[in-house]
Design an enzyme around this catalytic site. Sequence first.
Site, PDB file in Angstrom:
ATOM      1  CG  ASP A 133      -1.793  -1.244   1.269  1.00  0.00           C
ATOM      2  OD1 ASP A 133      -2.234  -1.695   0.206  1.00  0.00           O
ATOM      3  OD2 ASP A 133      -1.982  -1.777   2.377  1.00  0.00           O
ATOM      4  CE  LYS A 162       3.400  -2.505  -4.477  1.00  0.00           C
ATOM      5  NZ  LYS A 162       2.907  -2.173  -3.136  1.00  0.00           N
ATOM      6  N   GLY A 208      -4.082  -4.494  -4.589  1.00  0.00           N
ATOM      7  CA  GLY A 208      -5.129  -3.594  -5.069  1.00  0.00           C
ATOM      8  C   GLY A 208      -4.472  -2.293  -5.462  1.00  0.00           C
ATOM      9  CG  HIS A 209      -2.160  -1.920  -8.479  1.00  0.00           C
ATOM     10  ND1 HIS A 209      -1.182  -1.891  -7.525  1.00  0.00           N
ATOM     11  CD2 HIS A 209      -1.897  -2.981  -9.248  1.00  0.00           C
ATOM     12  CE1 HIS A 209      -0.367  -2.889  -7.719  1.00  0.00           C
ATOM     13  NE2 HIS A 209      -0.784  -3.576  -8.754  1.00  0.00           N
ATOM     14  CD  GLN A 260       1.139  -8.835  -2.461  1.00  0.00           C
ATOM     15  OE1 GLN A 260       1.952  -9.463  -3.116  1.00  0.00           O
ATOM     16  NE2 GLN A 260      -0.090  -8.642  -2.882  1.00  0.00           N
TER      17      GLN A 260
END
Length: 423
Positions: free
Chosen positions: A13, A16, A40-41, A220
């Site tokens: 988080d 990225k 999750g992006h 991650q």
Amino acid sequence: MPGTVVVGLQWGDEGKGKVVDVLAENADFVVRFAGGANAGHTLVVEGRRLVFHLLPSGLLRAKTTCLLGAGMVLCPETLVEEMERAQELGIDLAGRLVISARAHVVTEYHKVIDGLREQNEGAIGTTLRGIGPAYEDRASRRGLQIGALGSQKTVEFALRGMYERALREGASRSELVEPDELATRYRDYAERLQPYLGDVSSLVHRGLVEGRQVLFEGAQGTLLDLGFGSYPYVTSSQTLSAAACTGVGVGPGAVSSVVGVLKVYTTRVGLGPFPTEASGAEVERLRRRGAEFGATTGRPRRCGWLDLPALRYAVRVNGVTELFLTKLDVLSGLEQIPVSVGYHVEGRLVQEVPCAPVDLDQVEPMYESLPGWADFPDDPRSFRDLPEAAVEYVRRIERETGVPVRFVSVGPDRRQVVAVSPQ
Ligand code: IMP
């Protein structure tokens, strides 16, 4: 060869997705190499907030080819759903998305097993996406590769084994889809995914030889790495820069630079040690200002301060060559900003994460208070527009790590990034 790896330097988080989106402006290929829908992006483009779990962030750049590497574990249902959503947004996937036939399948059974384990002693707060059980099946050679989805016999054999294992782990028959039924669904997914399957290793290799720009998109973060993270509170894959090679199928020479992404404070979701975790009103403030809720699970993130010993460690194990800082604006309004500059461990002061992972639970951070800044410009255009104390905060990170900061993100939109001039 111009291959750049983008890795998270904390517990995930770090932002990225945005960093890859920004750097992808000049990239020919963006390739993911590890993890699955646990990632999750979140991207904000022209006011629209988009979340992808499997598809690489480079998809929003029309000229970029996006690839999913062999090191990934993919839930076919989630993948097809994201592909459909991308197409609805007007993103043409034909010729722009290539999925390694060697990537592994995450099935319903993996998710059920993940959920059951999380109800028991030893729970670590996973994302419940079946990631650990899928990587287990891969390592024990009982998994299913995406490229084998078209072979009915292979699919049925693999699904039956997974079904039996889920029952042995305590699942009830009523909560499990019958393997035959799942195999039928997979026939449909196989057809839809077939046009996108390819040899990612060979494509990336060829691209690099031809001088194309390749971005390897990590998932991650360093401290969630299976080997070098805060074990056992980690994910089940390698998250370090070196995993870009094994997760795609290219040699170490393919990587010429490593961009480390660092949020200027620290967050963590799930259980496990967190030496600089804050408490009370400070957490609420960081969480509210930084919108610190998981993009995958919606869980509120644990929040705390910048941890320089953890950062020095992350820089070293990844071979970071440049830093991309995120969320500098979120710290505005604090008079003083606590930063951990070392750890007290058994009466000694250490500069890095100690070798035995269990020690991370026992370290006591030594804090220094850095001067904060009251206001932050709404739309800064250059690094020089930032408050003096914010500039000094960035320079301090450079001095502590010995690595130059190349960009600072100052808001959620892809335009809200300023370049940092060398010292
Ligand atoms: P898993 O990857 O779902 O097995 O979860 C293992 C640990 O990694 C848990 O603490 C999760 O919260 C954490 N984790 C997995 N993916 C992410 C991510 O993308 N961001 C932050 N934490 C993650």
